[in-house]
Design a protein around this motif. Structure first.
Motif, PDB file in Angstrom:
ATOM      1  N   ASP A  24       1.106  15.783  -7.840  1.00  0.00           N
ATOM      2  CA  ASP A  24       0.134  16.589  -7.110  1.00  0.00           C
ATOM      3  C   ASP A  24       0.433  16.528  -5.618  1.00  0.00           C
ATOM      4  O   ASP A  24       0.572  15.445  -5.049  1.00  0.00           O
ATOM      5  CB  ASP A  24      -1.287  16.079  -7.394  1.00  0.00           C
ATOM      6  CG  ASP A  24      -2.290  17.208  -7.385  1.00  0.00           C
ATOM      7  OD1 ASP A  24      -2.520  17.785  -6.304  1.00  0.00           O
ATOM      8  OD2 ASP A  24      -2.826  17.531  -8.461  1.00  0.00           O
ATOM      9  N   GLU A  78      -6.260  24.083  -8.524  1.00  0.00           N
ATOM     10  CA  GLU A  78      -6.830  24.972  -9.532  1.00  0.00           C
ATOM     11  C   GLU A  78      -5.832  26.083  -9.880  1.00  0.00           C
ATOM     12  O   GLU A  78      -5.424  26.241 -11.035  1.00  0.00           O
ATOM     13  CB  GLU A  78      -8.132  25.596  -9.025  1.00  0.00           C
ATOM     14  CG  GLU A  78      -8.719  26.600 -10.016  1.00  0.00           C
ATOM     15  CD  GLU A  78     -10.020  27.219  -9.527  1.00  0.00           C
ATOM     16  OE1 GLU A  78     -10.047  27.720  -8.390  1.00  0.00           O
ATOM     17  OE2 GLU A  78     -11.010  27.205 -10.294  1.00  0.00           O
ATOM     18  N   VAL A 135      -9.789  27.454  -0.401  1.00  0.00           N
ATOM     19  CA  VAL A 135      -9.493  26.703  -1.626  1.00  0.00           C
ATOM     20  C   VAL A 135     -10.719  26.684  -2.550  1.00  0.00           C
ATOM     21  O   VAL A 135     -10.607  26.970  -3.742  1.00  0.00           O
ATOM     22  CB  VAL A 135      -9.038  25.264  -1.295  1.00  0.00           C
ATOM     23  CG1 VAL A 135      -8.912  24.423  -2.557  1.00  0.00           C
ATOM     24  CG2 VAL A 135      -7.714  25.298  -0.540  1.00  0.00           C
ATOM     25  N   ARG A 166     -10.771  18.918   4.961  1.00  0.00           N
ATOM     26  CA  ARG A 166      -9.798  18.540   3.934  1.00  0.00           C
ATOM     27  C   ARG A 166      -8.852  19.718   3.643  1.00  0.00           C
ATOM     28  O   ARG A 166      -7.668  19.525   3.441  1.00  0.00           O
ATOM     29  CB  ARG A 166     -10.553  18.138   2.667  1.00  0.00           C
ATOM     30  CG  ARG A 166      -9.712  17.528   1.552  1.00  0.00           C
ATOM     31  CD  ARG A 166     -10.656  17.029   0.458  1.00  0.00           C
ATOM     32  NE  ARG A 166      -9.984  16.483  -0.696  1.00  0.00           N
ATOM     33  CZ  ARG A 166      -9.634  15.205  -0.853  1.00  0.00           C
ATOM     34  NH1 ARG A 166      -9.855  14.340   0.103  1.00  0.00           N
ATOM     35  NH2 ARG A 166      -9.054  14.787  -1.971  1.00  0.00           N
ATOM     36  N   ASP A 167      -9.413  20.922   3.609  1.00  0.00           N
ATOM     37  CA  ASP A 167      -8.582  22.126   3.460  1.00  0.00           C
ATOM     38  C   ASP A 167      -8.347  22.759   4.825  1.00  0.00           C
ATOM     39  O   ASP A 167      -7.627  23.765   4.932  1.00  0.00           O
ATOM     40  CB  ASP A 167      -9.270  23.143   2.529  1.00  0.00           C
ATOM     41  CG  ASP A 167      -9.509  22.547   1.144  1.00  0.00           C
ATOM     42  OD1 ASP A 167      -8.643  21.781   0.680  1.00  0.00           O
ATOM     43  OD2 ASP A 167     -10.561  22.819   0.548  1.00  0.00           O
ATOM     44  N   ARG A 202     -18.282  17.088   2.515  1.00  0.00           N
ATOM     45  CA  ARG A 202     -17.994  17.478   1.126  1.00  0.00           C
ATOM     46  C   ARG A 202     -17.634  16.320   0.200  1.00  0.00           C
ATOM     47  O   ARG A 202     -17.960  16.350  -0.995  1.00  0.00           O
ATOM     48  CB  ARG A 202     -16.832  18.479   1.121  1.00  0.00           C
ATOM     49  CG  ARG A 202     -15.589  17.940   1.820  1.00  0.00           C
ATOM     50  CD  ARG A 202     -14.402  18.867   1.697  1.00  0.00           C
ATOM     51  NE  ARG A 202     -13.817  18.778   0.369  1.00  0.00           N
ATOM     52  CZ  ARG A 202     -12.828  19.534  -0.048  1.00  0.00           C
ATOM     53  NH1 ARG A 202     -12.294  20.432   0.752  1.00  0.00           N
ATOM     54  NH2 ARG A 202     -12.317  19.388  -1.252  1.00  0.00           N
ATOM     55  N   ARG A 285     -15.342  21.161  -8.279  1.00  0.00           N
ATOM     56  CA  ARG A 285     -16.288  20.393  -7.461  1.00  0.00           C
ATOM     57  C   ARG A 285     -17.678  21.036  -7.391  1.00  0.00           C
ATOM     58  O   ARG A 285     -18.485  20.653  -6.554  1.00  0.00           O
ATOM     59  CB  ARG A 285     -15.696  20.184  -6.054  1.00  0.00           C
ATOM     60  CG  ARG A 285     -14.428  19.317  -6.052  1.00  0.00           C
ATOM     61  CD  ARG A 285     -14.063  18.928  -4.645  1.00  0.00           C
ATOM     62  NE  ARG A 285     -12.813  18.206  -4.528  1.00  0.00           N
ATOM     63  CZ  ARG A 285     -12.665  16.886  -4.684  1.00  0.00           C
ATOM     64  NH1 ARG A 285     -13.720  16.154  -5.024  1.00  0.00           N
ATOM     65  NH2 ARG A 285     -11.485  16.313  -4.540  1.00  0.00           N
ATOM     66  N   LYS A 357      -8.026  13.578 -11.123  1.00  0.00           N
ATOM     67  CA  LYS A 357      -7.124  14.681 -11.455  1.00  0.00           C
ATOM     68  C   LYS A 357      -7.092  14.957 -12.961  1.00  0.00           C
ATOM     69  O   LYS A 357      -6.279  15.764 -13.422  1.00  0.00           O
ATOM     70  CB  LYS A 357      -5.691  14.366 -10.973  1.00  0.00           C
ATOM     71  CG  LYS A 357      -5.535  14.237  -9.462  1.00  0.00           C
ATOM     72  CD  LYS A 357      -5.566  15.575  -8.749  1.00  0.00           C
ATOM     73  CE  LYS A 357      -5.371  15.414  -7.255  1.00  0.00           C
ATOM     74  NZ  LYS A 357      -5.513  16.685  -6.520  1.00  0.00           N
ATOM     75  N   ASP A 426      -1.052  13.819  -3.102  1.00  0.00           N
ATOM     76  CA  ASP A 426      -2.125  14.737  -2.712  1.00  0.00           C
ATOM     77  C   ASP A 426      -3.355  13.987  -2.215  1.00  0.00           C
ATOM     78  O   ASP A 426      -3.856  14.245  -1.119  1.00  0.00           O
ATOM     79  CB  ASP A 426      -2.521  15.620  -3.895  1.00  0.00           C
ATOM     80  CG  ASP A 426      -3.584  16.620  -3.485  1.00  0.00           C
ATOM     81  OD1 ASP A 426      -3.252  17.513  -2.689  1.00  0.00           O
ATOM     82  OD2 ASP A 426      -4.736  16.486  -3.919  1.00  0.00           O
ATOM     83  N   HIS A 430      -4.535  13.929   1.715  1.00  0.00           N
ATOM     84  CA  HIS A 430      -5.789  14.512   2.208  1.00  0.00           C
ATOM     85  C   HIS A 430      -6.551  13.573   3.150  1.00  0.00           C
ATOM     86  O   HIS A 430      -7.454  14.009   3.857  1.00  0.00           O
ATOM     87  CB  HIS A 430      -6.726  14.844   1.039  1.00  0.00           C
ATOM     88  CG  HIS A 430      -6.418  16.132   0.347  1.00  0.00           C
ATOM     89  ND1 HIS A 430      -6.360  17.339   0.995  1.00  0.00           N
ATOM     90  CD2 HIS A 430      -6.175  16.412  -0.961  1.00  0.00           C
ATOM     91  CE1 HIS A 430      -6.101  18.304   0.117  1.00  0.00           C
ATOM     92  NE2 HIS A 430      -5.978  17.763  -1.079  1.00  0.00           N
ATOM     93  N   HIS A 468       1.692  22.093  -5.622  1.00  0.00           N
ATOM     94  CA  HIS A 468       1.649  22.680  -4.274  1.00  0.00           C
ATOM     95  C   HIS A 468       2.086  21.588  -3.322  1.00  0.00           C
ATOM     96  O   HIS A 468       2.187  20.427  -3.706  1.00  0.00           O
ATOM     97  CB  HIS A 468       0.232  23.163  -3.903  1.00  0.00           C
ATOM     98  CG  HIS A 468      -0.809  22.112  -4.121  1.00  0.00           C
ATOM     99  ND1 HIS A 468      -0.948  21.025  -3.288  1.00  0.00           N
ATOM    100  CD2 HIS A 468      -1.698  21.932  -5.115  1.00  0.00           C
ATOM    101  CE1 HIS A 468      -1.905  20.241  -3.752  1.00  0.00           C
ATOM    102  NE2 HIS A 468      -2.373  20.759  -4.882  1.00  0.00           N
ATOM    103  N   HIS A 496      -3.324  21.088   2.170  1.00  0.00           N
ATOM    104  CA  HIS A 496      -2.098  21.499   1.479  1.00  0.00           C
ATOM    105  C   HIS A 496      -1.237  22.329   2.431  1.00  0.00           C
ATOM    106  O   HIS A 496      -1.642  22.618   3.550  1.00  0.00           O
ATOM    107  CB  HIS A 496      -2.444  22.350   0.253  1.00  0.00           C
ATOM    108  CG  HIS A 496      -3.266  21.626  -0.756  1.00  0.00           C
ATOM    109  ND1 HIS A 496      -3.887  22.257  -1.805  1.00  0.00           N
ATOM    110  CD2 HIS A 496      -3.583  20.308  -0.873  1.00  0.00           C
ATOM    111  CE1 HIS A 496      -4.540  21.370  -2.527  1.00  0.00           C
ATOM    112  NE2 HIS A 496      -4.385  20.184  -1.989  1.00  0.00           N
TER     113      HIS A 496
END
Ligand SMILES: O=C(O)[C@H](O)COP(=O)(O)O
Ligand SMILES: [Mn+2]
Ligand SMILES: [Mn+2]
Length: 554
Positions: A24, A78, A135, A166-167, A202, A285, A357, A426, A430, A468, A496
């Motif tokens: 990941d 996803e 995302v 985070r994104d 989040r 989520r 995951k 991943d 993050h 990714h 990402h």
């Protein structure tokens, strides 16, 4: 659908043991000090690269290759796992919501009409992630929805925000709150009583996944539904700014807060007769909150109060559970996934990851569907993740345990496909902790080695890839690729990336004449399913994206 039988592959034999390994957040990028994969000691993944171009290549994992609206959209778990498992590219939630908003169809369909009667005497609550990360949600979609709902009769609107970081870059929460506050002020100017009612980071409030830690959802529930939180503020901009001043604070983990009026009373608890929309389009989520909002019988935490509301998700999040039962936009119909074909052809599958995951190699892999296709032929194993920590303090996570469990499954010879997700690059990427991410990448590489060695022992085949990018670039860059400084400092990239990901095939069971084709230079994640279906000895369904491999005769 009755024709599940796959044609036998003319050259490749059946009954191989095939390990399908997804790292990941493991992309390919130039050597650089912010490329944690390059900095880390990763001998196994490096050794695969030496077999390029025949048995190692790169795949597209972002934008249109995974059904996202534009080429500026980074990949995510996803859409990545959907493409890996389904072998085709589906227009994804982000795009479907864009289309429904643009055409106005979102307001004509069942979901919106279901919640609308509450606008008369109740409040419309919108709960979700406030950023332009694309995302889980998108700010511009929220803005359109706010406008559209108010034009269609919502007179009292309360927004329950979750800050991102985070994104998108850490610290960007303040700007997003300021932007949405402007929109709300405009609505107030038009006579709509609209304001932010609660918030929180989040990862600490609401957006847990795969039932790793229900306390996260409870903290959100208390603020959103009960109007109770340890922090109370008069405005959300003030809340986010003040809470960020606390030591080690960041957007992802801001504590829950509620907005109160001059008498100290929460401005927007959710009560009987209200309408609620969770505006994230991505499922993982939001499913837990959806359960808390929708299920009469619920024992995950004490809800104290279970208001009688009209609730709709932006999308339906779980196609098997039909959850939530009302939704504004129909989700992509990801049907006939590889997993379903494999069981119909007697191929036995083992899938495993740790909690954070686990759903990636089961739920997402199977087209956002929970449960087994055929429990006689499949076994899914979840290794419990640590909860209540950020993974930079435990960068090895459960990689070793996942690998050992996969090894056992391979050596048992009970399964044809042994599929795992290794989360480290991943999950630690993050956190933005560069040193810990280097440790994480090494741990993932060691796990791959354990699995490859087991495959060696049983004469099997391996296919190693990623969903990714993430850990291969940990810094925000300018257009020419140099770190973009802010106040003289680099800005750590927690999100990402748009980078391609590697795919490697090999193992003693793979005939020497099997190579990657050279005529699919733009191959992406959706080409992987046909590839492993071939490795199981079958031709892929004709509408799957083409297999990446060919059997050469030289
Ligand atoms: O949900 C998350 O953790 C991030 O927003 C995206 O990461 P993932 O797509 O790898 O899960
Ligand atoms: Mn991922
Ligand atoms: Mn991720």
């Amino acid at each position: 659908m009755d024709n599940w039988k796959l044609k036998e592959h003319p050259q490749l034999s059946r009954n191989n043991i095939v390990a399908v390994v997804v790292l990941d957040g493991w992309g390919e990028f130039k050597p650089d000090k912010y490329n944690c994969i390059h900095v880390a000691d990763t001998p196994t993944m490096d050794s695969f690269k030496k077999s390029a171009p025949g048995r190692w290549r790169l795949l597209r994992a972002h934008g249109s290759a995974v059904g996202l609206p534009t080429e500026d959209d980074m990949g995510n778990s996803e859409v990545g796992h959907n493409a890996l498992g389904a072998g085709r590219i589906f227009a994804q939630g982000a795009k479907l919501v864009d289309l429904a908003l643009a055409s106005g169809k979102i307001y004509q369909d069942e979901g919106f009409n279901y919640i609308k009667p509450s606008f008369e005497t109740g409040t419309l609550h919108l709960i979700g992630l406030l950023s332009d990360g694309g995302v889980h949600s998108r700010l511009d979609q929220l803005q359109l929805l706010l406008k559209g709902a108010s034009e269609r009769g919502a007179k009292r609107i309360r927004l329950h925000i979750l800050t991102d970081g985070r994104d998108v870059l850490d610290g960007s929460s303040v700007g997003f709150v300021e932007t949405i506050e402007k929109d709300l002020a405009e609505l107030r100017g038009k006579g709509v009583d609209a304001q932010i009612a609660s918030g929180g980071g989040r990862m600490y409030v609401t957006m847990d996944r795969y039932e790793n830690d229900w306390d996260v959802v409870k903290r959100g529930w208390d603020a959103q539904v009960l109007g109770e939180a340890p922090h109370k503020f008069k405005s959300a901009v003030e809340a986010v700014k003040k809470l960020r001043e606390q030591p080690n604070a960041n957007d992802q983990y801001l504590p829950p807060f509620v907005i109160v009026d001059e008498n100290g009373k929460a401005v927007g608890p959710i009560v009987d007769g209200d309408a609620v929309v969770t505006f994230n389009f991505r499922a993982d989520r939001m499913v837990m909150l959806a359960k808390a909002l929708e299920y009469e019988d619920f024992d995950k935490f004490d809800r104290v109060r279970f208001p009688k509301i009209r609730y709709a998700g932006m999308l339906q999040y779980d196609g098997e559970l039909k959850l939530p039962s009302h939704y504004l936009v129909s989700p992509p119909e990801i049907d006939r996934t590889s997993g379903e074909y494999l069981v119909h052809n007697g191929v036995r599958t083992f899938a495993c990851s740790e909690t954070v995951k686990f759903g990636h190699v089961t739920f997402f892999w199977n087209g956002n569907r929970s449960g087994y296709f055929d429990s006689n032929l499949e076994e899914y194993v979840e290794i419990p993740s640590d909860s209540g920590i950020t993974f930079n303090v435990q960068p090895k996570m459960k990689a070793l345990e996942i690998a050992e469990r996969a090894k056992k499954a391979i050596l048992s010879r009970r399964f044809h496909q042994v599929r795992v997700n290794l989360p480290n690059s991943d999950m630690v990427g993050h956190t933005g902790d560069i040193e810990a991410t280097v440790v994480a990448c090494k741990a993932a590489d060691e796990a791959v080695k354990i699995i490859i060695d087991a495959i060696e022992k049983v004469g099997g085949i391996y296919l190693v890839t990623a969903d990714h990018g993430n850990a291969e670039d940990m810094v925000k860059r300018n257009k020419s690729g140099e770190p973009l400084l802010k106040d003289g400092n680099i800005q750590v990239l927690t999100s990402h990336t748009l980078k391609p990901v590697p795919i490697a095939i090999g193992g003693p069971g793979l005939p020497d004449d099997v190579k990657f084709r050279t005529d699919l230079p733009n191959g992406g994640l959706a080409n992987v399913a046909a590839t492993f279906i071939n490795l199981h000895g079958y031709e892929a369904p004709s509408d799957y994206e083409p297999s990446l491999i060919e059997v050469t005769d030289d």
